[in-house]
Design an enzyme around this catalytic site. Structure first.
Site, PDB file in Angstrom:
ATOM      1  N   HIS A  50       0.832  -1.200   0.000  1.00 55.00           N
ATOM      2  CA  HIS A  50       0.000   0.000   0.000  1.00 55.00           C
ATOM      3  C   HIS A  50       0.867   1.251   0.000  1.00 55.00           C
ATOM      4  CE1 HIS A  50       0.989   0.070   4.231  1.00 55.00           C
ATOM      5  NE2 HIS A  50       0.295  -1.009   4.491  1.00 55.00           N
TER       6      HIS A  50
HETATM    7  P1  TYD Z   1      -2.490  -3.753   7.282  1.00 58.16           P
HETATM    8  O1  TYD Z   1      -2.405  -2.305   6.909  1.00 58.16           O
HETATM    9  O2  TYD Z   1      -3.021  -4.693   6.263  1.00 58.16           O
HETATM   10  O3  TYD Z   1      -1.078  -4.270   7.756  1.00 58.16           O
HETATM   11  P2  TYD Z   1       0.323  -4.289   6.961  1.00 58.16           P
HETATM   12  O4  TYD Z   1       0.453  -3.003   6.252  1.00 58.16           O
HETATM   13  O5  TYD Z   1       1.329  -4.424   8.018  1.00 58.16           O
HETATM   14  O6  TYD Z   1       0.352  -5.472   6.064  1.00 58.16           O
HETATM   15  O7  TYD Z   1      -3.348  -3.836   8.623  1.00 58.16           O
HETATM   16  C1  TYD Z   1      -3.938  -5.031   9.085  1.00 58.16           C
HETATM   17  C2  TYD Z   1      -5.217  -4.690   9.835  1.00 58.16           C
HETATM   18  O8  TYD Z   1      -4.929  -3.895  10.994  1.00 58.16           O
HETATM   19  C3  TYD Z   1      -6.191  -3.879   8.996  1.00 58.16           C
HETATM   20  O9  TYD Z   1      -7.501  -4.375   9.274  1.00 58.16           O
HETATM   21  C4  TYD Z   1      -6.079  -2.481   9.518  1.00 58.16           C
HETATM   22  C5  TYD Z   1      -5.650  -2.663  10.955  1.00 58.16           C
HETATM   23  N1  TYD Z   1      -4.774  -1.594  11.460  1.00 58.16           N
HETATM   24  C6  TYD Z   1      -5.235  -0.708  12.412  1.00 58.16           C
HETATM   25  O10 TYD Z   1      -6.379  -0.784  12.875  1.00 58.16           O
HETATM   26  N2  TYD Z   1      -4.393   0.256  12.882  1.00 58.16           N
HETATM   27  C7  TYD Z   1      -3.128   0.398  12.414  1.00 58.16           C
HETATM   28  O11 TYD Z   1      -2.379   1.312  12.862  1.00 58.16           O
HETATM   29  C8  TYD Z   1      -2.663  -0.514  11.396  1.00 58.16           C
HETATM   30  C9  TYD Z   1      -1.271  -0.396  10.855  1.00 58.16           C
HETATM   31  C10 TYD Z   1      -3.516  -1.485  10.960  1.00 58.16           C
END
Ligand code: TYD
Length: 135
Positions: A50
């Site tokens: 992302h």
């Molecule tokens: P995600 O952004 O997919 O993680 P990564 O970038 O590490 O692969 O996040 C996983 C889940 O956690 C998603 O449902 C969003 C949630 N989340 C939060 O609620 N707060 C946060 O600060 C982060 C980073 C994720």
């Protein structure tokens, strides 16, 4: 655009062990609003995938190692994070993938914002269009 910047933190350790301090707006380029950490991801997993319209991040492998790939759709950097004294600064609007996690990897993320899912771009084609790389 600047894709990323490596940051070397001071080791304040002594004979009792190591100590690394990371102060918001001093050792890193923003005030820290949020901290999260990723662990238990095996080496098959690719995380991230992302870009963020608002958030800046610093990533530190406080244990183990992982790789971070950063791109703006044109340039690309791949960095292995494998030292608790080193971080990578990721500005807004870069696309990032984290992968090759060692079994003991604990990847600490410092963020400049509180979480807001709406500022995430999770579709790579959409990202390339926003960046003007693709029509
Ligand atoms: P995600 O952004 O997919 O993680 P990564 O970038 O590490 O692969 O996040 C996983 C889940 O956690 C998603 O449902 C969003 C949630 N989340 C939060 O609620 N707060 C946060 O600060 C982060 C980073 C994720």
């Amino acid at each position: 655009m600047e894709l990323c910047r490596l940051l070397d933190f001071k080791d304040l350790g002594d004979e009792r062990g190591k100590l690394v301090v990371v102060e918001g707006a001093q050792d890193i380029p923003f005030e820290i609003k949020r901290v999260f950490y990723i662990y238990g991801s095996d080496n098959e997993v690719v995380r991230g995938k992302h870009a963020n319209k608002e958030s800046e991040f610093v990533l530190i492998n406080v244990a183990g190692k992982s790789k971070v790939r950063v791109t703006d759709g044109i340039g690309e950097h791949v960095v292995e994070l494998n030292r608790p004294m080193q971080g990578i600064y990721l500005p807004k609007m870069v696309w990032k993938d984290m992968y090759d996690f060692s079994p003991d990897s604990v990847l600490l993320a410092l963020a400049s914002t509180h979480y807001d899912g709406k500022e995430y771009i999770r579709d790579y084609d959409e990202y390339l269009k926003i960046m003007g790389v693709k029509k």
